[in-house]
Write a protein that holds these residues in place. Structure first.
Motif, PDB file in Angstrom:
ATOM      1  N   SER A  94       0.843  -1.200   0.000  1.00 52.96           N
ATOM      2  CA  SER A  94       0.000   0.000   0.000  1.00 52.96           C
ATOM      3  C   SER A  94       0.875   1.246   0.000  1.00 52.96           C
ATOM      4  O   SER A  94       2.011   1.221   0.474  1.00 52.96           O
ATOM      5  CB  SER A  94      -0.925   0.008   1.225  1.00 52.96           C
ATOM      6  N   GLY A  95       0.316   2.325  -0.527  1.00 51.00           N
ATOM      7  CA  GLY A  95       1.041   3.579  -0.569  1.00 51.00           C
ATOM      8  C   GLY A  95       0.107   4.765  -0.425  1.00 51.00           C
ATOM      9  O   GLY A  95      -0.957   4.802  -1.058  1.00 51.00           O
ATOM     10  N   ASN A  96       0.491   5.709   0.430  1.00 54.77           N
ATOM     11  CA  ASN A  96      -0.276   6.942   0.597  1.00 54.77           C
ATOM     12  C   ASN A  96      -0.039   7.832  -0.611  1.00 54.77           C
ATOM     13  O   ASN A  96       1.085   7.965  -1.087  1.00 54.77           O
ATOM     14  CB  ASN A  96       0.154   7.680   1.860  1.00 54.77           C
ATOM     15  N   THR A  97      -1.081   8.482  -1.087  1.00 52.70           N
ATOM     16  CA  THR A  97      -0.927   9.361  -2.241  1.00 52.70           C
ATOM     17  C   THR A  97      -0.419  10.741  -1.843  1.00 52.70           C
ATOM     18  O   THR A  97       0.117  11.458  -2.671  1.00 52.70           O
ATOM     19  CB  THR A  97      -2.257   9.502  -3.000  1.00 52.70           C
ATOM     20  N   ASP A  98      -0.607  11.126  -0.568  1.00 51.51           N
ATOM     21  CA  ASP A  98      -0.135  12.418  -0.058  1.00 51.51           C
ATOM     22  C   ASP A  98       0.722  12.200   1.176  1.00 51.51           C
ATOM     23  O   ASP A  98       0.681  11.151   1.806  1.00 51.51           O
ATOM     24  CB  ASP A  98      -1.322  13.321   0.319  1.00 51.51           C
ATOM     25  N   LYS A  99       1.455  13.247   1.566  1.00 54.86           N
ATOM     26  CA  LYS A  99       2.278  13.161   2.768  1.00 54.86           C
ATOM     27  C   LYS A  99       1.472  13.374   4.042  1.00 54.86           C
ATOM     28  O   LYS A  99       1.901  13.010   5.108  1.00 54.86           O
ATOM     29  CB  LYS A  99       3.402  14.195   2.703  1.00 54.86           C
ATOM     30  N   GLY A 100       0.290  13.957   3.947  1.00 56.61           N
ATOM     31  CA  GLY A 100      -0.513  14.255   5.123  1.00 56.61           C
ATOM     32  C   GLY A 100      -1.099  13.022   5.784  1.00 56.61           C
ATOM     33  O   GLY A 100      -1.038  11.910   5.254  1.00 56.61           O
ATOM     34  N   GLU A 101      -1.694  13.230   6.946  1.00 58.54           N
ATOM     35  CA  GLU A 101      -2.300  12.121   7.692  1.00 58.54           C
ATOM     36  C   GLU A 101      -3.691  11.798   7.166  1.00 58.54           C
ATOM     37  O   GLU A 101      -4.125  10.653   7.202  1.00 58.54           O
ATOM     38  CB  GLU A 101      -2.354  12.466   9.174  1.00 58.54           C
ATOM     39  N   ASN A 102      -4.431  12.804   6.710  1.00 54.95           N
ATOM     40  CA  ASN A 102      -5.726  12.586   6.068  1.00 54.95           C
ATOM     41  C   ASN A 102      -5.461  12.472   4.576  1.00 54.95           C
ATOM     42  O   ASN A 102      -5.359  13.467   3.875  1.00 54.95           O
ATOM     43  CB  ASN A 102      -6.684  13.734   6.371  1.00 54.95           C
ATOM     44  N   THR A 103      -5.325  11.249   4.102  1.00 56.22           N
ATOM     45  CA  THR A 103      -4.848  11.013   2.755  1.00 56.22           C
ATOM     46  C   THR A 103      -5.621   9.887   2.084  1.00 56.22           C
ATOM     47  O   THR A 103      -6.393   9.183   2.722  1.00 56.22           O
ATOM     48  CB  THR A 103      -3.338  10.664   2.779  1.00 56.22           C
ATOM     49  N   SER A 104      -5.384   9.718   0.827  1.00 56.91           N
ATOM     50  CA  SER A 104      -5.885   8.558   0.092  1.00 56.91           C
ATOM     51  C   SER A 104      -4.779   7.511   0.042  1.00 56.91           C
ATOM     52  O   SER A 104      -3.599   7.846   0.029  1.00 56.91           O
ATOM     53  CB  SER A 104      -6.263   8.951  -1.333  1.00 56.91           C
ATOM     54  N   VAL A 105      -5.184   6.256   0.012  1.00 55.75           N
ATOM     55  CA  VAL A 105      -4.234   5.149  -0.004  1.00 55.75           C
ATOM     56  C   VAL A 105      -4.603   4.222  -1.152  1.00 55.75           C
ATOM     57  O   VAL A 105      -5.766   3.870  -1.330  1.00 55.75           O
ATOM     58  CB  VAL A 105      -4.267   4.367   1.328  1.00 55.75           C
ATOM     59  N   LEU A 106      -3.617   3.837  -1.938  1.00 50.93           N
ATOM     60  CA  LEU A 106      -3.795   2.831  -2.983  1.00 50.93           C
ATOM     61  C   LEU A 106      -3.103   1.554  -2.529  1.00 50.93           C
ATOM     62  O   LEU A 106      -1.985   1.608  -2.009  1.00 50.93           O
ATOM     63  CB  LEU A 106      -3.193   3.299  -4.304  1.00 50.93           C
ATOM     64  N   SER A 107      -3.760   0.417  -2.704  1.00 50.74           N
ATOM     65  CA  SER A 107      -3.136  -0.844  -2.301  1.00 50.74           C
ATOM     66  C   SER A 107      -3.485  -1.944  -3.281  1.00 50.74           C
ATOM     67  O   SER A 107      -4.498  -1.879  -3.982  1.00 50.74           O
ATOM     68  CB  SER A 107      -3.546  -1.229  -0.877  1.00 50.74           C
ATOM     69  N   MET A 108      -2.631  -2.956  -3.298  1.00 49.95           N
ATOM     70  CA  MET A 108      -2.839  -4.145  -4.115  1.00 49.95           C
ATOM     71  C   MET A 108      -2.621  -5.365  -3.232  1.00 49.95           C
ATOM     72  O   MET A 108      -1.705  -5.383  -2.405  1.00 49.95           O
ATOM     73  CB  MET A 108      -1.860  -4.174  -5.285  1.00 49.95           C
ATOM     74  N   GLN A 109      -3.475  -6.360  -3.398  1.00 42.71           N
ATOM     75  CA  GLN A 109      -3.352  -7.602  -2.655  1.00 42.71           C
ATOM     76  C   GLN A 109      -3.289  -8.773  -3.636  1.00 42.71           C
ATOM     77  O   GLN A 109      -3.946  -8.750  -4.674  1.00 42.71           O
ATOM     78  CB  GLN A 109      -4.548  -7.820  -1.721  1.00 42.71           C
ATOM     79  N   LEU A 110      -2.521  -9.783  -3.253  1.00 44.95           N
ATOM     80  CA  LEU A 110      -2.405 -11.004  -4.035  1.00 44.95           C
ATOM     81  C   LEU A 110      -2.265 -12.161  -3.073  1.00 44.95           C
ATOM     82  O   LEU A 110      -1.478 -12.095  -2.125  1.00 44.95           O
ATOM     83  CB  LEU A 110      -1.189 -10.951  -4.961  1.00 44.95           C
ATOM     84  N   GLY A 111      -3.050 -13.227  -3.278  1.00 45.24           N
ATOM     85  CA  GLY A 111      -2.964 -14.363  -2.378  1.00 45.24           C
ATOM     86  C   GLY A 111      -3.807 -15.529  -2.830  1.00 45.24           C
ATOM     87  O   GLY A 111      -4.216 -15.621  -3.992  1.00 45.24           O
ATOM     88  N   TYR A 112      -4.083 -16.402  -1.874  1.00 43.55           N
ATOM     89  CA  TYR A 112      -4.864 -17.607  -2.111  1.00 43.55           C
ATOM     90  C   TYR A 112      -6.040 -17.622  -1.148  1.00 43.55           C
ATOM     91  O   TYR A 112      -5.900 -17.219   0.013  1.00 43.55           O
ATOM     92  CB  TYR A 112      -4.011 -18.864  -1.900  1.00 43.55           C
ATOM     93  N   ALA A 113      -7.185 -18.097  -1.597  1.00 41.27           N
ATOM     94  CA  ALA A 113      -8.363 -18.201  -0.744  1.00 41.27           C
ATOM     95  C   ALA A 113      -8.870 -19.639  -0.748  1.00 41.27           C
ATOM     96  O   ALA A 113      -9.179 -20.184  -1.806  1.00 41.27           O
ATOM     97  CB  ALA A 113      -9.458 -17.255  -1.206  1.00 41.27           C
ATOM     98  N   HIS A 114      -8.915 -20.232   0.428  1.00 38.98           N
ATOM     99  CA  HIS A 114      -9.539 -21.547   0.578  1.00 38.98           C
ATOM    100  C   HIS A 114     -11.041 -21.355   0.400  1.00 38.98           C
ATOM    101  O   HIS A 114     -11.624 -20.433   0.960  1.00 38.98           O
ATOM    102  CB  HIS A 114      -9.227 -22.113   1.960  1.00 38.98           C
ATOM    103  N   GLY A 115     -11.675 -22.202  -0.387  1.00 35.46           N
ATOM    104  CA  GLY A 115     -13.103 -22.044  -0.643  1.00 35.46           C
ATOM    105  C   GLY A 115     -13.866 -23.337  -0.482  1.00 35.46           C
ATOM    106  O   GLY A 115     -13.316 -24.422  -0.661  1.00 35.46           O
ATOM    107  N   TRP A 116     -15.137 -23.216  -0.142  1.00 37.96           N
ATOM    108  CA  TRP A 116     -16.026 -24.365  -0.061  1.00 37.96           C
ATOM    109  C   TRP A 116     -17.435 -23.935  -0.406  1.00 37.96           C
ATOM    110  O   TRP A 116     -17.759 -22.762  -0.404  1.00 37.96           O
ATOM    111  CB  TRP A 116     -15.955 -25.052   1.306  1.00 37.96           C
ATOM    112  N   TYR A 117     -18.261 -24.906  -0.716  1.00 40.86           N
ATOM    113  CA  TYR A 117     -19.624 -24.680  -1.195  1.00 40.86           C
ATOM    114  C   TYR A 117     -20.601 -25.114  -0.113  1.00 40.86           C
ATOM    115  O   TYR A 117     -20.491 -26.198   0.439  1.00 40.86           O
ATOM    116  CB  TYR A 117     -19.843 -25.493  -2.479  1.00 40.86           C
TER     117      TYR A 117
END
Length: 192
Positions: A94-117
């Motif tokens: 993740s990365g903040n788009t601005d230096k301030g504390e009230n900011t927007s954040v962009l993030s990317m996630q990648l992983g595996y999800a165990h699933g069932w029906y």
């Protein structure tokens, strides 16, 4: 199963919080914990048809800030669709788009999800499995105090899954794809 998933997330945050009780003067990489609850607007693409499948999403992340604006973390959670359940675990950048504390954040996630029906399944030998997932998330973050921030998240998530069944003569399997828009509200705790 939902109660077990929530308990799993809370135990993980309790452990992270206990480990975070350290001398803040010697912290080289401050850590953060984030917990969010949201609603999934999504659908399943299966057999060249799209089916609307809404659901709920609970997600927790523990990470470290490698700089003032960039963080790397490990996320885990639980999401429930009408008939399918997933427990994802994955890496996040993740990365903040601005230096301030009230900011927007962009993030990317990648992983595996165990699933069932958990739907009403009358096919003998039916098998459902989770798979890889990835997400791109935009967050509006507002500071409450030095340690806490509230977050509103909008994310696009793609979940791969595999379903199939065995017959006397052959094994049939097909990939299922879930495309989801996730709206969630969360809270983030930072160490200084």
């Amino acid at each position: 199963m939902l109660k077990k998933g929530i308990l799993f997330i809370l135990i993980g945050f309790s452990t992270c919080g206990a480990m975070a009780q350290q001398e803040t003067d010697n912290v080289k990489f401050p850590d953060y914990q984030r917990l969010s609850v949201g609603y999934l607007f999504g659908g399943q693409i299966y057999n060249e048809t799209f089916t609307y499948t809404p659901g709920i999403d609970i997600k927790g992340t523990y990470g470290i800030k490698v700089s003032n604006r960039v963080g790397v973390g490990l996320g885990f959670g639980y999401y429930k669709l009408p008939q399918e359940r997933f427990i994802p675990i994955g890496l996040e950048v993740s990365g903040n788009t601005d230096k301030g504390e009230n900011t927007s954040v962009l993030s990317m996630q990648l992983g595996y999800a165990h699933g069932w029906y958990e739907g009403n399944n009358t096919i003998v030998g039916f098998n459902f499995q989770g798979g890889l997932h990835f997400a791109v998330e935009y967050t509006m973050q507002r500071k409450i105090n030095d340690a806490l921030s509230v977050q509103f998240n909008v994310a696009y998530r793609h979940q791969f899954a595999k379903m199939g069944f065995d017959t006397f003569t052959a094994n049939y399997s097909q990939m299922a794809n879930y495309d989801m828009l996730v709206l969630s509200l969360g809270i983030m705790r930072n160490t200084q």
